[in-house]
Write an enzyme that holds these catalytic residues in place. Structure first.
Site, PDB file in Angstrom:
ATOM      1  N   GLU A 107      59.550  44.715  24.824  1.00 50.78           N
ATOM      2  CA  GLU A 107      59.337  45.366  26.122  1.00 50.78           C
ATOM      3  C   GLU A 107      59.093  46.859  25.941  1.00 50.78           C
ATOM      4  O   GLU A 107      58.257  47.456  26.626  1.00 50.78           O
ATOM      5  CB  GLU A 107      60.528  45.101  27.038  1.00 50.78           C
TER       6      GLU A 107
ATOM      7  N   SER B 155      72.992  40.973  27.368  1.00 53.51           N
ATOM      8  CA  SER B 155      73.181  41.497  28.719  1.00 53.51           C
ATOM      9  C   SER B 155      74.654  41.821  28.909  1.00 53.51           C
ATOM     10  O   SER B 155      75.525  41.087  28.440  1.00 53.51           O
ATOM     11  CB  SER B 155      72.740  40.445  29.743  1.00 53.51           C
TER      12      SER B 155
ATOM     13  N   HIS C 251      43.455  31.900  30.049  1.00 48.21           N
ATOM     14  CA  HIS C 251      43.992  32.074  31.418  1.00 48.21           C
ATOM     15  C   HIS C 251      45.479  31.740  31.475  1.00 48.21           C
ATOM     16  O   HIS C 251      45.980  31.325  32.526  1.00 48.21           O
ATOM     17  CB  HIS C 251      43.250  31.196  32.434  1.00 48.21           C
TER      18      HIS C 251
ATOM     19  N   LYS D 195      72.363  35.656  27.817  1.00 49.38           N
ATOM     20  CA  LYS D 195      71.072  36.308  27.636  1.00 49.38           C
ATOM     21  C   LYS D 195      70.842  36.834  26.220  1.00 49.38           C
ATOM     22  O   LYS D 195      71.746  37.333  25.560  1.00 49.38           O
ATOM     23  CB  LYS D 195      70.932  37.498  28.608  1.00 49.38           C
TER      24      LYS D 195
END
Ligand code: ARG
Length: 421
Positions: free
Chosen positions: A284, A271, A150, A277
């Site tokens: 992704e 970024s 979970h 970043k």
């Protein structure tokens, strides 16, 4: 001679630009050029065996076919391209090659030849990733990290155990890919348009000449069956689903919040706005490609479900999803393999999280239960006194899962070795 004369006899007018814009498939089925030539060479052999071509005609056609190169131009499809290119080299003799054959059995054969190669490619790429996961699994067999259910910290596991969980999924994918390949390993050539060729050819030896295990058993089925393609898309979709789960785990592990691992610079992006970043684009895009593959599979099944026997032109649209899927796997899998091999672990942070009292609660309850107290009571007792000092170390907790398939370092090592053998 215009290549559209493959079917021009009964038509007074040539095809309109409107029709051609919709109907032509050469822009994408050119991908099947090598297979179309291979199938045509084998068909020329069958034509010689039954006397349609004499030895000299056969030699001329085969030599010309082998000299063909793919080029641009306006063609209805790859089959018309091959025939008109052949005609440019051997003249009207080219017209004999289509005796007893149809584009229907031709395209089904081309696609099956193509698919066998696509399955081999996929297997090799997945095998490399399985090896990378098993190597990593062996190296990190004793590296503690928190295991989750979970998405809540549950019990300590080892990073090696996590690696091998994905290796198992991918090993099942490998067997599904092999399955898709072997079920599709039947040659449709000789089925002609739908009813079977009128020529007295030996379809089994034709199949073997093309490297197929056997010839198909029913001509109606053979020209309209695309199960092999659906199976490839399903095997790929499930593979990509697994890769997407792996990606999701790694996105979390490399997040600022978890901080268990860091991507190597060469496999991360930055970024344009936020200098700090470091983004997991490969992971992704893996999730994104899984979504697209599921769509390809669904669309493909929808394409098939309403088709009356036998061939229907809808089937021309079977190819692009297959081509796209193969390209996706070819780009994605090597990137993930490199990423798994070079992921930098923050072992202290993983060990600290894995050794927290919360994660050791279950192992403590197990230990209490081992003294004879019913597990229910032990569970209750530990649940009430979670802030008490833990009486078990993370190493002990890991070592206690010493069962086949368990996370005990020794078991993880054994499992990794078995895969690497
Ligand atoms: N380009 C067609 C396809 O990919 C080849 C088969 C054409 N057959 C036909 N009966 N028009 O499906």
């Amino acid at each position: 001679m215009d290549e559209m004369t493959m079917w021009g006899g009964r038509f007074a007018d040539g095809p309109s630009a409107l029709l051609r814009a919709l109907n032509d498939s050469f822009a994408f089925d050119r991908e099947l050029f090598a297979e179309d030539v291979e199938g045509s060479v084998a068909w020329a052999g069958a034509l010689q065996s039954c006397g349609v071509l004499n030895a000299e005609e056969h030699a001329q056609i085969v030599e010309a076919l082998r000299s063909l190169r793919l080029s641009d131009g306006e063609h209805e499809d790859v089959h018309s391209f091959v025939e008109s290119s052949l005609r440019a080299l051997v003249g009207p003799l080219a017209g004999k090659l289509h005796t007893g054959r149809s584009r229907n059995d031709q395209v089904a054969t081309d696609l099956k030849l193509w698919l066998k190669k696509a399955c081999d490619d996929a297997s090799a790429l997945v095998t490399s990733l399985v090896q990378a996961l098993a190597q990593r699994g062996l190296g990190e067999a004793a590296t503690p990290m928190p295991g989750y259910t979970h998405l809540k910290q549950a019990e300590p596991i080892t990073f090696g155990h996590w690696c091998l969980a994905y290796a198992e999924m991918l090993r099942r994918d490998l067997s599904r890919i092999a399955d898709a390949k072997s079920r599709g390993d039947e040659c449709p050539l000789g089925s002609a348009a739908l009813a079977g060729t009128p020529l007295a050819i030996d379809r089994e030896s034709l199949a073997h000449n093309l490297g197929f295990a056997r010839a198909t058993s029913n001509s109606l089925d053979a020209v309209s069956d695309r199960d092999f393609a659906a199976e490839y898309l399903f095997a790929s979709s499930l593979l990509l689903t697994h890769l997407s789960r792996l990606a999701e785990d790694l996105i979390f592990f490399t997040s600022d919040e978890a901080g268990y691992a860091e991507l190597p610079d060469a496999l991360a992006t930055g970024s344009s706005r936020m200098p700090q970043k470091k983004n997991p684009d490969i992971l992704e895009l893996t999730r994104g490609h899984a979504a697209r593959a599921l769509g390809e599979l669904t669309g493909f099944l929808a394409l098939l479900k309403g088709l009356p026997l036998a061939y229907n032109k809808d089937l021309q649209l079977d190819k692009e999803p297959l081509f796209r899927t193969r390209t996706t796997l070819a780009v994605l899998l090597p990137a993930l393999t490199a990423l798994v091999a070079s992921l930098q672990l923050n072992r202290e942070r993983m060990a600290a999280a894995a050794g927290s009292e919360l994660l050791l609660a279950t192992a403590r309850a197990d230990k209490l239960a081992a003294t004879g107290i019913p597990f229910r009571e032990a569970h209750e007792q530990i649940g009430k006194s979670l802030d008490a000092k833990s009486s078990i170390t993370v190493e002990e907790a890991l070592a206690s899962k010493n069962v086949k398939g368990g996370t005990a370092p020794q078991r993880v090592q054994e499992a990794a070795r078995e895969i690497l053998e």
